[in-house]
Each structure stands twice: as C-alpha cells, then as structure tokens.
Write an enzyme that holds these catalytic residues in place. Structure first.
Site, PDB file in Angstrom:
ATOM      1  N   LYS A 274      -3.633   5.830  -3.314  1.00 22.61           N
ATOM      2  CA  LYS A 274      -4.708   6.690  -2.818  1.00 22.61           C
ATOM      3  C   LYS A 274      -4.912   7.893  -3.725  1.00 22.61           C
ATOM      4  CE  LYS A 274      -3.579   5.044   1.765  1.00 22.61           C
ATOM      5  NZ  LYS A 274      -2.203   4.545   1.548  1.00 22.61           N
TER       6      LYS A 274
ATOM      7  N   ASP B  77       0.846  -1.194   0.000  1.00 20.93           N
ATOM      8  CA  ASP B  77       0.000   0.000   0.000  1.00 20.93           C
ATOM      9  C   ASP B  77       0.879   1.242   0.000  1.00 20.93           C
ATOM     10  OD1 ASP B  77      -2.639   1.465   0.506  1.00 20.93           O
ATOM     11  OD2 ASP B  77      -1.389   2.157   2.169  1.00 20.93           O
TER      12      ASP B  77
ATOM     13  N   TYR C 282       2.801  10.299   0.438  1.00 16.66           N
ATOM     14  CA  TYR C 282       3.996   9.828   1.135  1.00 16.66           C
ATOM     15  C   TYR C 282       5.262  10.344   0.438  1.00 16.66           C
ATOM     16  CZ  TYR C 282       0.574   6.524   3.085  1.00 16.66           C
ATOM     17  OH  TYR C 282      -0.526   5.952   3.676  1.00 16.66           O
TER      18      TYR C 282
END
Length: 336
Positions: free
Chosen positions: A77, A46, A51
């Site tokens: 995401k 994931d 990030y």
C-alpha cells in the site's frame, strides 16, 4: 486484467498481524506463519508499510525470498512513508486505531498521498520486501477512521496524486492493478463515481462481514460489480471476534457485538457449522467479491482458514440467520 483473473484463488493472507498488531510476535512465529500459508497453497500475500512501520513487509519478504517471484501475487500500500528517524510507536495519532502497532518498529511514519510520496513509498516497500516488483498497490486508509473531518481533503490529495501515479504505473505495465485499501465504504463509492482515474479493485476491510454488511450491500457492491471493480475482503473475521478473539474494529468488542456473535455461534452449533467457515464463505458469496484475506499470527490458523473455505454449510443455516435477522434479507449466501 481483473483482480479475479490475477489472484490465484479465493483465499489470500493478510499480513497486518505480522507488524506486531496487538502484541510482539517472535520472529520464528511470524516466519512459520507465512511458511504455513505457503504450504497450505496460499499464493496471494497482502502487506503495507503501516503494519509495524515496515515490519510486516520485512518479515513477509524474508520468507517469500525463498520462493520464485512468479509463483505468487504480492500487494502492498501507499500513503505512508517510513523514515529512518524514530518516534514512540505508542504515541502515534492513528485516528480510531490508536495503539494498534505500538509493538512495531519505532521508525517515524509520515502520511503523504502526493505523487512524489507514492513513488517513494513504492521504492521503500520494494527494498523492505526484497523484491523487484509489486503486482497490486492499494491507496491506504483515505477514510474517516484515520482522518476524521479531514478525510475528504486527504482523499482529494490522493485522487490527484497517488491515484494518477498508480494508474500510470499500471498502464505502463509496472504494476498489474491498483485500487483503494480502506475500512469504510464512502471513499470507494466516491471513487466509483469518478470519470477517471479508474481503479481495478478495492480492498475493503471489515465492511462485508457477517457482523457488518448492510451498508456495503446497498450501493457499493452492486455499483462495483456493474463497473467490473472487484472487491477483496479484508478482515472477514471482524478483527478476530468471529474467530474466537476479543477484538472488533481493532478494539475490544462492545457488549452488543459479543451478544450478536453469541447468537450466530449458537445457530452455527445447532447446524454443526464452524463459525470461521460461516464468516469466510459469507464474505465470498457476493458476486462482486474476488477473495478474502484473513490475517494470522499462528501457523495453525492457516489450516483452519483453508478448511473453513471447503466446509459444507447447509442451506438451513443461512435461512435461520435471515429469520433471526442476523444477516440482511437480500445478502447472497453460498449455495451447496
């Protein structure tokens, strides 16, 4: 397809640390950590544009490119677009998570949960990951910790934008599943109450752990289980404080949390139980949870995680935790 049938096991790898969370991680160390996860049999990864402003996706994609695409499950995401122009990473407004990725790439990040931005976000992620498809897409951080009093307005934009786009992509077979990836239970409770669109799963970070689970236990997890919406547990070690670190909720752990961890550790030592094993197995014991995805920045941590999953924990340990009021009386615990 449910997440439980899609995911290849109860243990995945959360790659937020690969975005240089808290510190600048050398490229070799980041790559070796992903390779260690692969070598330990982990096949669910994931990540997110957030990030390190795309750094985690780039690093993860570089290693996964060496393996067949059908051999692993990949999620990222939407909600933040990464631009080519730059900004000072340390000066970003990240709500309660200020400074989290100040060592990441300097690319400018724009919060946008509209339909058009969702498609652009996916396109950017595919490029950074170097892949032709995503399995699961989470709508990232539509919650109070990032948007404060504006969170409901942000959620509404996502509901009419990102949610509908992702449901359409799933129905068309472009992705296999979608849901929300958040650090708070309220957006998930709200989503379960919608007539449509209907998510497949949720990624809930930090809210179903040894240190913090009572709120999720009351309504969210029973409601999710009743609707067949599986929960992936992010942050099972509560940002590291349950695994020997000093962070809780991405900040330095307050005194009362340090004290609580100390009490749990003392019981764990008395029963010969590893605290990582207790944390990981507790998060997975609820019938609504499908997997846990701890993060790591050192290859050795991955072997610890896989060992923690298999460690035998005596029932008396959980009994003592209940008696000491360190876990909720009605929280499901692993059975030997």
């Amino acid at each position: 397809m449910t997440i439980k049938t899609l995911l290849p096991g109860a243990l995945g790898f959360g790659t937020a640390p690969l975005g240089n969370m808290f510190r600048a991680i050398p490229e070799e160390e980041a790559a070796a950590t992903v390779e260690a996860a692969w070598d330990q049999g982990i096949r669910y990864f994931d990540t997110a544009p957030f990030y390190g402003a795309g750094l985690s996706e780039i690093r993860l994609g570089g290693v996964l490119a060496q393996h067949p695409r059908d051999a692993y499950v990949l999620s990222t995401k939407v909600g933040r677009i990464i631009l080519d122009e730059t900004e000072d990473p340390a000066a970003r407004d990240l709500g309660e998570k200020g400074g989290l990725f100040e060592h990441g790439r300097p690319n400018r990040m724009v919060n946008d949960y509209t339909a058009d931005a969702t498609l652009r976000s996916i396109e950017g992620s595919l490029k950074r990951l170097g892949t032709d498809r995503l399995d699961v897409v989470w709508v990232h951080d539509v919650a109070q910790d990032f948007y404060g009093d504006e969170w409901l307005a942000t959620y509404e934009t996502a509901r009419t934008g990102a949610f509908r786009v992702l449901q359409q992509l799933r129905d068309e077979g472009v992705i296999k599943a979608w849901g929300l990836g958040v650090n708070r239970v309220e957006p998930l409770e709200l989503t379960l109450d919608l007539d449509e669109p209907k998510p497949d799963a949720f990624l809930l970070a930090g809210r179903y752990t040894l240190l913090d689970h009572e709120r999720a236990l009351q309504r969210l997890l029973p409601a999710a289980a009743a609707q067949g919406v599986d929960i992936v547990v992010g942050g099972p070690y509560s940002s590291g404080v349950l695994a020997g670190g000093t962070h809780f909720e991405y900040q330095k752990a307050p005194a009362e949390i340090v004290d609580r961890v100390g009490r749990i550790k003392a019981l764990a030592e008395r029963h010969g139980v590893g605290i990582k094993a207790a944390a990981l197995q507790f998060s997975l014991a609820h019938p609504a949870t499908a997997a846990a995805i701890p993060g790591a920045t050192k290859p050795s941590r991955i072997a610890e995680d896989t060992a923690a999953l298999d460690e035998a924990i005596p029932a008396a340990f959980w009994t003592d935790l209940r008696e000491e009021k360190l876990i909720a009386q009605d929280a499901p615990v692993p059975t030997v």
